[in-house]
Design an enzyme around this catalytic site. Structure first.
Site, mmCIF file in Angstrom:
data_model
loop_
_atom_site.group_PDB
_atom_site.id
_atom_site.type_symbol
_atom_site.label_atom_id
_atom_site.label_comp_id
_atom_site.label_asym_id
_atom_site.label_seq_id
_atom_site.Cartn_x
_atom_site.Cartn_y
_atom_site.Cartn_z
ATOM 1 N N ARG A 122 -27.016 -16.836 11.025
ATOM 2 C CA ARG A 122 -26.302 -17.735 10.106
ATOM 3 C C ARG A 122 -26.449 -17.200 8.683
ATOM 4 O O ARG A 122 -27.054 -17.828 7.817
ATOM 5 C CB ARG A 122 -26.865 -19.154 10.195
ATOM 6 C CG ARG A 122 -27.000 -19.747 11.599
ATOM 7 C CD ARG A 122 -25.738 -19.967 12.354
ATOM 8 N NE ARG A 122 -24.962 -21.170 12.139
ATOM 9 C CZ ARG A 122 -25.204 -22.369 12.638
ATOM 10 N NH1 ARG A 122 -26.289 -22.601 13.310
ATOM 11 N NH2 ARG A 122 -24.364 -23.376 12.446
ATOM 12 N N GLN A 127 -20.492 -15.236 8.301
ATOM 13 C CA GLN A 127 -19.898 -16.582 8.347
ATOM 14 C C GLN A 127 -18.613 -16.646 9.184
ATOM 15 O O GLN A 127 -18.410 -17.608 9.911
ATOM 16 C CB GLN A 127 -19.627 -17.081 6.931
ATOM 17 C CG GLN A 127 -20.694 -18.043 6.471
ATOM 18 C CD GLN A 127 -20.535 -18.471 5.025
ATOM 19 O OE1 GLN A 127 -19.564 -18.117 4.361
ATOM 20 N NE2 GLN A 127 -21.496 -19.213 4.548
ATOM 21 N N ASP A 130 -19.220 -17.140 12.883
ATOM 22 C CA ASP A 130 -20.142 -18.225 13.228
ATOM 23 C C ASP A 130 -19.452 -19.300 14.078
ATOM 24 O O ASP A 130 -18.916 -20.280 13.576
ATOM 25 C CB ASP A 130 -20.688 -18.819 11.919
ATOM 26 C CG ASP A 130 -21.744 -19.885 12.152
ATOM 27 O OD1 ASP A 130 -21.947 -20.282 13.318
ATOM 28 O OD2 ASP A 130 -22.339 -20.324 11.166
ATOM 29 N N SER A 133 -20.810 -22.970 14.020
ATOM 30 C CA SER A 133 -20.290 -23.803 12.932
ATOM 31 C C SER A 133 -18.844 -24.214 13.180
ATOM 32 O O SER A 133 -18.487 -25.377 13.014
ATOM 33 C CB SER A 133 -20.379 -23.063 11.590
ATOM 34 O OG SER A 133 -21.718 -22.930 11.201
ATOM 35 N N TYR A 229 -32.744 -23.755 10.053
ATOM 36 C CA TYR A 229 -32.754 -24.741 11.137
ATOM 37 C C TYR A 229 -33.947 -25.689 10.998
ATOM 38 O O TYR A 229 -34.943 -25.364 10.360
ATOM 39 C CB TYR A 229 -32.880 -24.041 12.496
ATOM 40 C CG TYR A 229 -31.616 -23.351 12.946
ATOM 41 C CD1 TYR A 229 -30.505 -24.095 13.325
ATOM 42 C CD2 TYR A 229 -31.535 -21.970 12.990
ATOM 43 C CE1 TYR A 229 -29.356 -23.469 13.744
ATOM 44 C CE2 TYR A 229 -30.380 -21.334 13.410
ATOM 45 C CZ TYR A 229 -29.294 -22.087 13.790
ATOM 46 O OH TYR A 229 -28.148 -21.471 14.209
HETATM 47 P P1 NAD Z 1 -28.390 -27.920 14.602
HETATM 48 O O1 NAD Z 1 -27.193 -28.164 15.423
HETATM 49 O O2 NAD Z 1 -29.496 -27.085 15.162
HETATM 50 O O3 NAD Z 1 -29.045 -29.342 14.205
HETATM 51 C C1 NAD Z 1 -28.261 -30.369 13.675
HETATM 52 C C2 NAD Z 1 -29.030 -31.108 12.619
HETATM 53 O O4 NAD Z 1 -30.081 -31.894 13.220
HETATM 54 C C3 NAD Z 1 -29.735 -30.210 11.596
HETATM 55 O O5 NAD Z 1 -29.245 -30.522 10.315
HETATM 56 C C4 NAD Z 1 -31.204 -30.572 11.759
HETATM 57 O O6 NAD Z 1 -31.902 -30.495 10.530
HETATM 58 C C5 NAD Z 1 -31.119 -31.968 12.284
HETATM 59 N N1 NAD Z 1 -32.341 -32.484 12.904
HETATM 60 C C6 NAD Z 1 -33.231 -31.868 13.728
HETATM 61 N N2 NAD Z 1 -34.221 -32.692 14.065
HETATM 62 C C7 NAD Z 1 -33.975 -33.898 13.470
HETATM 63 C C8 NAD Z 1 -34.622 -35.159 13.455
HETATM 64 N N3 NAD Z 1 -35.769 -35.360 14.102
HETATM 65 N N4 NAD Z 1 -34.075 -36.150 12.714
HETATM 66 C C9 NAD Z 1 -32.924 -35.954 12.039
HETATM 67 N N5 NAD Z 1 -32.250 -34.802 12.016
HETATM 68 C C10 NAD Z 1 -32.770 -33.762 12.728
HETATM 69 O O7 NAD Z 1 -28.028 -27.309 13.194
HETATM 70 P P2 NAD Z 1 -26.653 -26.714 12.642
HETATM 71 O O8 NAD Z 1 -25.771 -27.825 12.263
HETATM 72 O O9 NAD Z 1 -26.129 -25.695 13.577
HETATM 73 O O10 NAD Z 1 -27.101 -25.942 11.307
HETATM 74 C C11 NAD Z 1 -28.281 -26.210 10.663
HETATM 75 C C12 NAD Z 1 -28.533 -25.279 9.503
HETATM 76 O O11 NAD Z 1 -27.900 -24.002 9.549
HETATM 77 C C13 NAD Z 1 -28.104 -25.865 8.212
HETATM 78 O O12 NAD Z 1 -29.113 -25.586 7.278
HETATM 79 C C14 NAD Z 1 -26.899 -25.123 7.838
HETATM 80 O O13 NAD Z 1 -26.660 -25.175 6.463
HETATM 81 C C15 NAD Z 1 -27.291 -23.774 8.291
HETATM 82 N N6 NAD Z 1 -26.122 -22.955 8.409
HETATM 83 C C16 NAD Z 1 -26.027 -21.841 7.628
HETATM 84 C C17 NAD Z 1 -24.909 -21.048 7.704
HETATM 85 C C18 NAD Z 1 -24.772 -19.819 6.848
HETATM 86 O O14 NAD Z 1 -25.467 -19.663 5.894
HETATM 87 N N7 NAD Z 1 -23.866 -18.930 7.197
HETATM 88 C C19 NAD Z 1 -23.893 -21.371 8.571
HETATM 89 C C20 NAD Z 1 -24.022 -22.511 9.352
HETATM 90 C C21 NAD Z 1 -25.147 -23.295 9.257
#
Ligand code: NAD
Length: 378
Positions: A122, A127, A130, A133, A229
């Site tokens: 990520r 991007q 991805d 996402s 994450y």
């Molecule tokens: P994910 O599907 O693994 O998790 C979904 C959400 O659940 C996350 O926000 C996580 O913090 C939350 N979570 C986990 N345990 C929890 C709990 N006990 N209570 C409440 N919430 C909880 O995550 P995702 O949506 O695939 O992505 C997460 C991270 O990846 C983010 O920081 C996002 O900004 C980052 N990301 C970065 C890029 C990039 O830089 N290219 C692209 C996509 C995502």
């Protein structure tokens, strides 16, 4: 080099891994392309549309896969689908590498080189590749529509001659990619939204979308791990979280849960007692259903009604919006493939962060360290 997208075989999967838009980008790199006849139909792409972009359309699936150098897919291959692949071919698809590592082992045994879309790092440079996402965002959107249809209330405030209908309260738990899109969608529909995530960094993002961030007296300073994450929390933490969040869940008309920790069971955040305390007619859409669910009563791909509360656990919402989901997924795949191709052939630079990050099998071996560890390989 022949790049092939077969028709998906998983029941309910309507997406396709190649669409004309992505095909045009791949053609420019000198690749030969083909799809199985009918592969794109449920994603809004007829065979003739592929043919217009010089993508071959083949009715003999076995013959097509038998000569493919690269196979592009949406879903992880079944055992039967792995048997269809040619030894030496390359597969790029979702592979569920961390929760179903046996798929990687089977691909290695079949001599297939494979890349998992879930493992694309990520990072900014990746991007456009991805898929987590692009697909999670559509799932978040769709989850709110499902909630809107399943609940006994309307989302927006409405002023009518017979009085004013109050806006619904929507609670989003887990504000990653899917959760943020759920917030944005519920906002467009006029709901009043609250959201919670253990990663403190998302507070600003939640507020910028017009939702209220719920502050809980939990120590989350250390909640964010590698790659942005969430880290898995202790059972003690989760018990406290369930109790504190329960008060907000009971007030909500719709709850969308998306909380996940990569490679682990989804955290259990709503227990049966909390559901019993919710208003009849309210709804929970649990996007973590595929990995065990955020609600204790969730059943994957079933509709559960308990105490008048509807609990939905859809596991493949992107397939419901297959036209757009395929378009962006195919673009993710094509961007990754172009990253791996030089002068019309696959050239794997194993020092490259993206290539190394998502390469799962090669030369008959599972090569990704995290998957090797899951399989108990040294
Ligand atoms: P994910 O599907 O693994 O998790 C979904 C959400 O659940 C996350 O926000 C996580 O913090 C939350 N979570 C986990 N345990 C929890 C709990 N006990 N209570 C409440 N919430 C909880 O995550 P995702 O949506 O695939 O992505 C997460 C991270 O990846 C983010 O920081 C996002 O900004 C980052 N990301 C970065 C890029 C990039 O830089 N290219 C692209 C996509 C995502």
């Amino acid at each position: 080099m022949l790049v092939v997208a077969p028709k998906e075989t998983l029941p309910g999967e309507r997406r396709v891994a190649l669409v004309p838009d992505a095909a045009r980008a791949l053609k420019k790199a000198g690749l030969e392309l083909a799809v199985e006849a009918g592969a794109g139909f449920e994603a809004g792409v007829e065979d003739a549309a592929y043919e217009r972009d010089q993508v071959g359309v083949a009715t003999d699936r076995a013959a097509l896969l038998g000569k493919a150098d690269v196979v592009l897919k949406v879903q992880p291959p079944s055992e039967a689908e792995i048997a269809e692949l040619r030894r030496g071919a390359t597969l790029i698809a979702h592979l569920r590498p961390l929760d179903r590592p046996e798929i990687a082992a089977e691909l290695a045994a079949a001599g297939v080189t494979s890349f998992a879309m879930e493992l694309v790092p990520r990072i900014t440079r990746a991007q456009a590749m991805d898929a987590l996402s692009s697909q999670a965002s559509l799932a978040g959107y769709r989850a709110v529509l499902l909630a809107g249809l399943a609940m006994g209330k309307v989302m927006p405030m409405m002023t009518t001659a017979a009085g004013t209908i109050a806006a619904s309260r929507v609670l989003v738990i887990g504000a990653g990619v899917a959760g943020l899109q759920a917030i944005a969608t519920a906002r467009r529909l006029g709901a009043v939204i609250e959201a919670y995530d253990t990663r403190p960094a998302v507070k600003e993002q939640i507020e910028s979308l017009g939702a209220r961030f719920i502050e809980l007296p939990l120590d989350t300073r250390d909640a964010e791990g590698a790659g942005g994450y969430a880290k898995a929390q202790s059972e003690e933490f989760l018990a406290k979280q369930r109790e504190l969040l329960g008060a907000r869940v009971r007030l909500a008309d719709a709850v969308v849960t998306t909380a996940a920790v990569p490679g682990a069971r989804a955290p259990l955040l709503i227990d049966a007692d909390t559901v019993a305390g919710m208003k009849p007619g309210s709804v929970i859409v649990d996007l973590a259903a595929a990995t065990g669910g955020n609600c204790a009563l969730t059943r994957a791909d079933e509709r559960v009604v308990a105490h008048g509360v509807t609990i939905l656990g859809p596991t493949n919402l992107p397939a419901d919006v297959a036209v757009d989901a395929s378009r962006v997924y195919a673009r993710n795949l094509a961007t990754l493939l172009l990253h791996l191709v030089k002068d019309g052939a696959l050239v794997l630079d194993l020092d490259d962060e993206i290539t190394k990050g998502c390469l799962v099998t090669r030369d008959g071996q599972v090569v990704h360290p995290a998957i090797r560890a899951k399989l108990g390989l040294s």
